[in-house]
Design a protein around this motif. Sequence first.
Motif, PDB file in Angstrom:
ATOM      1  N   LYS A 143      17.232  46.085  53.008  1.00 23.10           N
ATOM      2  CA  LYS A 143      16.953  45.093  51.964  1.00 23.10           C
ATOM      3  C   LYS A 143      18.050  44.040  51.948  1.00 23.10           C
ATOM      4  CE  LYS A 143      13.593  47.625  50.109  1.00 23.10           C
ATOM      5  NZ  LYS A 143      12.196  47.184  50.012  1.00 23.10           N
ATOM      6  N   HIS A 168      17.800  51.312  39.989  1.00 24.37           N
ATOM      7  CA  HIS A 168      16.691  50.925  40.859  1.00 24.37           C
ATOM      8  C   HIS A 168      16.863  49.485  41.349  1.00 24.37           C
ATOM      9  CE1 HIS A 168      12.564  51.254  42.432  1.00 24.37           C
ATOM     10  NE2 HIS A 168      12.524  49.960  42.185  1.00 24.37           N
ATOM     11  N   ARG A 223      19.151  49.139  44.036  1.00 26.81           N
ATOM     12  CA  ARG A 223      18.708  49.907  45.208  1.00 26.81           C
ATOM     13  C   ARG A 223      19.680  51.048  45.520  1.00 26.81           C
ATOM     14  NH1 ARG A 223      15.183  45.593  47.144  1.00 26.81           N
ATOM     15  NH2 ARG A 223      16.212  43.597  47.010  1.00 26.81           N
TER      16      ARG A 223
END
Lengths: 277, 277, 277, 277
Positions: free
Chosen positions: C75, C261, C264
């Motif tokens: 990501k 969250h 990440r």
Amino acid sequence: MNCPDQPGIIAVITDFITVNGGNIMYLDQYVDKANGIFYMRVEWDLDGFIIPKEKISDYFNTLYAKRYELMYSLKFSSQKQRMAIFVSKMSHCLYDILARVVAGEWDVEVPVIISNHPDMEKVARQFGIRYEVFHITKDNKEQMEAAEMALLRELNVDFIVLARYMQVLSSDFISHYPHHIINIHHSFLPAFVGAKPYHAAYDRGVKLIGATSHYVTTDLDAGPIIEQDITRITHKDTIDDLVKKGRDLEKIVLSRAVEKHIQRKILTYNNKTVVFS
Amino acid sequence: MNCPDQPGIIAVITDFITVNGGNIMYLDQYVDKANGIFYMRVEWDLDGFIIPKEKISDYFNTLYAKRYELMYSLKFSSQKQRMAIFVSKMSHCLYDILARVVAGEWDVEVPVIISNHPDMEKVARQFGIRYEVFHITKDNKEQMEAAEMALLRELNVDFIVLARYMQVLSSDFISHYPHHIINIHHSFLPAFVGAKPYHAAYDRGVKLIGATSHYVTTDLDAGPIIEQDITRITHKDTIDDLVKKGRDLEKIVLSRAVEKHIQRKILTYNNKTVVFS
Amino acid sequence: MNCPDQPGIIAVITDFITVNGGNIMYLDQYVDKANGIFYMRVEWDLDGFIIPKEKISDYFNTLYAKRYELMYSLKFSSQKQRMAIFVSKMSHCLYDILARVVAGEWDVEVPVIISNHPDMEKVARQFGIRYEVFHITKDNKEQMEAAEMALLRELNVDFIVLARYMQVLSSDFISHYPHHIINIHHSFLPAFVGAKPYHAAYDRGVKLIGATSHYVTTDLDAGPIIEQDITRITHKDTIDDLVKKGRDLEKIVLSRAVEKHIQRKILTYNNKTVVFS
Amino acid sequence: MNCPDQPGIIAVITDFITVNGGNIMYLDQYVDKANGIFYMRVEWDLDGFIIPKEKISDYFNTLYAKRYELMYSLKFSSQKQRMAIFVSKMSHCLYDILARVVAGEWDVEVPVIISNHPDMEKVARQFGIRYEVFHITKDNKEQMEAAEMALLRELNVDFIVLARYMQVLSSDFISHYPHHIINIHHSFLPAFVGAKPYHAAYDRGVKLIGATSHYVTTDLDAGPIIEQDITRITHKDTIDDLVKKGRDLEKIVLSRAVEKHIQRKILTYNNKTVVFS
């Protein structure tokens, strides 16, 4: 109420209420044996109470107050309190308080939010609350505080919450609201009094950080403590992490204190608090 | 004591004590409004109390118990309680309890430690306490428990502490000590009832582990809860780590419960406890 | 990333990054020895990294992924995530989340708030966020959820937060967001699964209440736990008190999970989470 | 080990271990970005490691230490540490430690318990440990400490635990055990430094009391903090209650610190600790 500890005092007071048709809804008491002081908090239902509301105080004085050297405060729950919020640039405590107010969690009104900065006006607007900026400088402090106090009087404000307000109030201002200004300090007092407590905590290498809500007195960060809590940190946490973790602590600890104050469950004595559950 | 909630009950009882020369040392009360039950715990000084010790119960029955449908228990603090400890193979709860007993923290006597294994005899010996092993098997359980109960009676044991005793007591045994057997279960009940709660906690991936002390009833791990606490774990903790972290929880939670029991500060009702502070 | 545990795996990966000009900003790893799995999270600065952004995945696959049976997710922090919030009638979690978003605490966008009730529209309006009501009934659930999913796709929503959303999502819905729906359950799971956990906690007489944030799976309240916390209660607390005390727990526990969250920092495996600090 | 933070340092060290046949059992690292320092703790299995045990240090120095300005400490887990316990008159910390030692929780030996009072000799005897009394007065402090140090040397003591030892050690004594003397102070430092912290906590009216374990330095109660914890108190708690509640805190907090020290999981730097999990 509080008075010198003496045998039978609970019986006397509860008797006064029940004999006259009051139904006790809440009673909590505490004896400070070290100092020989008795503290009690009683709530009763006025429905069926044969003494008229406006005369209770009179009767109580005559019958008990002098006799037992009793200091008391009589409040009616129908009387909604009015709270002013003072803020600077941070929103977390302010949002936490306002979210509770609009959700109806607290029996309170917020006629005004006061600040030394314009930043939080947008939050005030979201909630439709009046927002007043008083740009306080070293030179204008006296007049500015006078203006603030005039506004608070005009709005019938009962008590003040400093929701991370980064300005020291003058002794004169404080003296107008004895034990009616609630502050949140971002450390577990008495550690790290004064400015930049998270920096000081980081430098000392503590493993816990804390927050403390207390009544403001003229002694900086030294007023009666209402509530404290801590959170665990590690060597990995930077000062920014402390600030971040601290925010959740600050808002919860401050809101717990404000709630107890609204519920009139805090008695103060000797620079300490009795907080009933 | 507890009774149906009714106006003036505190005044009645405190009056009875003070009028007859007793000085109230401790009073705490609680009203369960949902069920309309009033609970109270009062301690008073018998010096100067005009009703003789052995007649208090009689007077109290006649004057109040029936009239107010009042259930009560009268205990004299001069009467030292006798506690039996049941253990299996682990020492951490046992040491924690015995260290408090020998330090004089608790007003209690420990006439015997009972086990299904010989392992802890060395600890009993360190403290000069009688140690009895009852090797319980499926076949001999009834006789063994009968022998245990005979010994407990002989030694005038008032209550039993299961300090990580890994054997399920029979209903018959339990029925002889209603709300007088204190167990420590190594989970935050009602999660993870039964065997191997740390394994179950690990498998579920919880972020907290707990310990629960409760009175033993015939329903496994379902008796009135006295005290609970938790500690934080992470994904890094293995089952062995949980067992290790759990030990500190278990011993502290069990000792807190035992202390409240010794101080007679626990009332039970409807499979719950009222624990006075 | 995770892979079977094998010697030298950290050296291999960190070497890949540093040799190619990446500067490691964050590295945390964990070995699940019981299952022989290695987990790692690495962040590095792309400035000066010689492999172009869009080819990193390709290179990594060729060089390492197959060879080490390595599962990974790549990501870019420049890519801002989009979060939808589902609510019913309670505002406390919603306010807590939105207050953090507008204060810039989280790197996230909130394109929509979805509800089965109109009540929270006023909160959405305060923050200028689109609010959509889907009146779900037993009969229209399938179409309604289809419409919700269409909207979420249209708005490029990455993940969903159930901020006390009192409606069970269908398996089909859940399957479209595997480990991308975060729920807050108001008990310390696995105790008190399902409806009315505070009532169940009250009935059981626990001394702690909890809150649990977890990823939603098709098994009710049984998905991977992200974060839990508890608060202490006593016999004095009514069900209403539990609800009140629980609110502060719920909002903090949910927000902690959402933050992890967004950052990440959560890996899931075997219905558990690895939550990096 | 610690060194100036530099790219690739993890890869270099892990490579050194794995290339030479070592299997890494544990690795944790931390970068203090504010000061640009890299900390790491690695454990590896010597089975199959091709560099002989006694030469590892030599190789490591040559290959890495100077090049990377790396400070490190190499310890073999086969080498059991020897711990001396200093006590005064209270037994709670002492029992907590000894109970862990005899249960085999810690990989440590206790050759001696040293005290300025005879009171704890009975506890030492229970556990079969040598007990030495050094009656320290203002006048004989220098000789007494010299005698203590001679004994500690003779018994090959590696580190010292002050288990509520109520005597201030001289700078000279402390300088012989840099970061090898662990103390428990009964407050959440830096609040309430010095004598009688529970009295000070009571007078200040705090709502939490704490305990802090730290390495002893010549600055009173100001050494690197290893572990802290707190417990909640209320206005009802007398000083005696604080002392009582504090005991459980003190013993747990001290034992956690001692355990981390025994596991060699504490690095010190700049009067702070890095405590690996």
